[in-house]
Design a protein around this motif. Structure first.
Motif, PDB file in Angstrom:
ATOM      1  N   ALA A 238      52.180  42.914  39.506  1.00 60.69           N
ATOM      2  CA  ALA A 238      51.209  43.938  39.910  1.00 60.69           C
ATOM      3  C   ALA A 238      51.756  44.864  40.987  1.00 60.69           C
ATOM      4  O   ALA A 238      51.176  45.917  41.248  1.00 60.69           O
ATOM      5  N   THR A 256      48.725  42.547  34.165  1.00 59.30           N
ATOM      6  CA  THR A 256      48.564  41.464  35.124  1.00 59.30           C
ATOM      7  C   THR A 256      47.100  41.063  35.209  1.00 59.30           C
ATOM      8  O   THR A 256      46.215  41.892  34.994  1.00 59.30           O
ATOM      9  N   THR A 258      45.921  39.660  38.091  1.00 63.54           N
ATOM     10  CA  THR A 258      45.704  39.398  39.507  1.00 63.54           C
ATOM     11  C   THR A 258      44.217  39.397  39.826  1.00 63.54           C
ATOM     12  O   THR A 258      43.424  40.119  39.209  1.00 63.54           O
ATOM     13  N   ASP A 261      41.433  42.820  40.829  1.00 65.71           N
ATOM     14  CA  ASP A 261      41.346  43.498  39.535  1.00 65.71           C
ATOM     15  C   ASP A 261      41.349  45.011  39.642  1.00 65.71           C
ATOM     16  O   ASP A 261      41.719  45.697  38.705  1.00 65.71           O
ATOM     17  N   ARG A 264      45.082  46.587  39.114  1.00 68.69           N
ATOM     18  CA  ARG A 264      45.868  46.239  37.928  1.00 68.69           C
ATOM     19  C   ARG A 264      46.454  47.465  37.221  1.00 68.69           C
ATOM     20  O   ARG A 264      47.081  47.348  36.185  1.00 68.69           O
ATOM     21  N   GLU A 372      43.921  45.105  31.226  1.00 68.67           N
ATOM     22  CA  GLU A 372      45.026  45.879  31.790  1.00 68.67           C
ATOM     23  C   GLU A 372      44.432  47.108  32.430  1.00 68.67           C
ATOM     24  O   GLU A 372      43.762  47.911  31.799  1.00 68.67           O
TER      25      GLU A 372
END
Length: 375
Positions: A238, A256, A258, A261, A264, A372
């Motif tokens: 990220a 990612t 992560t 969010d 991303r 994504e």
């Protein structure tokens, strides 16, 4: 806002964190860590309308569109606006369009949280669903533009969006200077009894996803001497902006999950030109999932601020990133640094808070589900 407890933590040696979230037993054997003198100033965009900074860019872009020569006379204004977004920009543009009296067509991934879909519809927008990837969202948005004649307002990669988001940088500079003047006259928190010649910020750390807000903040600080740093998650690549700057080439795709969010999304072309090509970013730093969630929890418990994980990334950098802390310790000297921390938003689902903070104790990483891009 300020928090004396977080100031003390930022100005103390940062702990070595084990996967379980506790200070590692090996920490005593490590060399001394950099310990800067840092005073934190929080720009609370989590208290903005729609709960995030995105409303600034949306309102500015809609107003600039309204002033476009010939648009109102030709009927193009009444056709409204279109965007693609999974959450905060969706709500922001829906609100800006409602207040301008024009339609808003918002393309949202079909896996978007129901609460964000409901909020976007609550502002009167027509929600159109797409697949989760950036390419799928953009394709559906292009189809809606063709069908409706509405104008596309991108979530971050556009000059009007960048300039609108950058107003928070102007405000932060002004608010900190005013607070320092008031404290100097009447005492109180952040009483500037240092040898600093100039009252004001030395640096700002802001989250970096698509880069619209970070590049706007960087433009607002150009020529002021205030250093602007980007903060990213490191999980599953990220940290595309940091990697792109190191390679001298923009990373155009990120995938990612992560927990942050909202970050991303890959850095956009316009933000890249501001941050890298114009050299307006002083550096980029990335932190892990555990560090992000620990910073978010500190903001809840110590500052009583409701933030989403993306908003906690800059504080995590200030508290835990040894590379940034070494820069601050070296360049600030005994006077210390006054550092602005942008809390970008507070849109987090209440029923997920317990699960988020449980990850700090269990060592779980990354989000669940997701998509994504998170603009």
């Amino acid at each position: 806002m300020t928090c004396s407890t977080l100031d003390r933590m930022a100005s103390s040696p940062s702990p070595s964190l084990s996967p379980s979230g506790t200070a590692g037993a090996e920490a005593d054997a490590e060399p001394p860590k950099p310990t800067p003198n840092i005073r934190l100033w929080f720009k609370c965009e989590n208290l903005q309308r729609v709960g995030a900074f995105k409303v600034r860019g949306a309102f500015h872009a809609v107003e600039r569109l309204r002033r476009e020569p010939g648009l109102v006379e030709s009927g193009g204004w009444e056709r409204g606006v279109v965007t693609h977004s999974s959450g905060n920009h969706a709500q922001a543009l829906a609100l800006a369009a409602r207040e301008a009296g024009i339609p808003a067509h918002i393309v949202m991934p079909d896996i978007s949280p129901p609460v964000k879909i409901a909020a976007t519809r609550g502002y009167g927008a027509n929600v159109v669903f797409s697949g989760p990837t950036a390419a799928e969202r953009e394709a559906v948005a292009a189809r809606v533009v063709a069908e409706t004649g509405a104008r596309l307002v991108p979530p971050y990669d556009h000059p009007d969006i960048i300039l609108g988001q950058g107003t928070l940088g102007l405000e932060l500079q002004e608010q900190v200077a005013e607070a320092m003047e008031a404290a100097a006259g009447g005492g109180g928190h952040h009483d500037p009894t240092t040898t600093k010649k100039k009252r004001g910020l030395d640096a700002i750390i802001a989250p970096c996803g698509g880069g619209g807000m970070l590049s706007g903040v960087a433009l607002s600080c150009e020529g002021t001497g205030i250093r602007v740093f980007g903060a990213e998650p490191s999980f599953q690549g990220a940290d595309d902006a940091r990697r792109g700057v190191a390679a001298g080439r923009r990373v155009e795709a990120v995938r990612t999950l992560t927990v942050a969010d909202g970050l991303r999304t890959p850095l956009g072309a316009h933000p890249w030109s501001v941050l890298y090509e114009r050299r307006l970013a002083a550096g980029f730093y990335a932190v892990g999932e555990e560090q992000i969630l620990r910073a978010a929890r500190l903001l809840y418990e110590r500052a009583k601020l409701v933030v989403e994980p993306s908003a906690a990334v800059p504080l995590a950098v200030a508290l835990y990133d040894d590379e940034f802390r070494a820069v601050a310790a070296r360049e600030a000297g005994p006077e210390g640094w006054d550092v602005g921390i942008v809390l970008s938003g507070g849109n987090v689902e209440i029923d997920k808070l317990g699960d988020l903070f449980a990850r700090v104790a269990t060592g779980r990483e990354g989000g669940e589900g997701g998509e994504e891009g998170g603009a």
